[in-house]
Design an enzyme around this catalytic site. Structure first.
Site: not given
Length: 178
Positions: A10-11
């Site tokens: 993810g981020c």
């Protein structure tokens, strides 16, 4: 002698701190990997059209901190049952993956994935991809060490993402490194 490990979860802002606190970890660099254009920018990657994932590339001393230990931390940062993004970050550029740099890493990654899937910890199958390492492109300076340079923004973003609630539900609080 050092080795590299590359993880998408993810981020990338939320993937640096969990690894960046142990002896044997030389660096944790935010970047992009797995796509089809050279030297992508954040603006390009966030569109989801370059094929790149947001990743962290870790340089580590395997005699001090092992690849198995890195895998253990990685699994505790993600939802391994979701390939459509992670938490509030949606899109292929935010899907989780392990980029392996050699056959030993592949064996260890596959084994850890199988063990996690068999553990029954998750209601759905563990579908995180294990991919061959691809060219790594370092993200822009403002993305590096974001949790240190922009501590308040990092805390707010992480708090609204749903990541911590998911991780605490999936893992005992004492197990989660974040």
């Amino acid at each position: 002698m050092t080795e590299k490990a590359t993880f998408a979860g993810g981020c990338f802002w939320c993937m640096v701190k969990p690894f960046d606190q142990f002896d044997g970890i030389e660096s944790v660099v935010s970047g992009y990997s797995g796509g089809h254009i050279e030297n992508p920018t954040y603006e390009q990657v966030k569109t989801g059209t370059t094929g790149h994932l947001e990743v962290v590339q870790i340089t580590f001393h395997p005699d001090v901190f092992t690849y198995d230990q890195l895998l253990g931390i990685f699994w505790q940062q993600i939802d391994p049952t979701n390939n459509d993004g992670q938490f509030q970050d949606r899109g292929t550029q935010y899907r989780p993956a392990i980029f392996v740099h050699n056959e030993k890493q592949r064996e260890l990654a596959e084994k850890s994935k199988q063990q996690l899937d068999a553990s029954g910890r998750f209601q759905k199958p563990v579908i995180t991809e294990i991919l061959d390492a691809a060219p790594f492109y370092e993200a822009e300076d403002y993305h590096q060490d974001f949790y240190k340079k922009n501590a308040e923004h990092y805390k707010k973003d992480r708090a609204i993402s749903g990541r911590d609630e998911f991780l605490e539900a999936a893992w005992e609080k004492s197990e989660v490194t974040n």
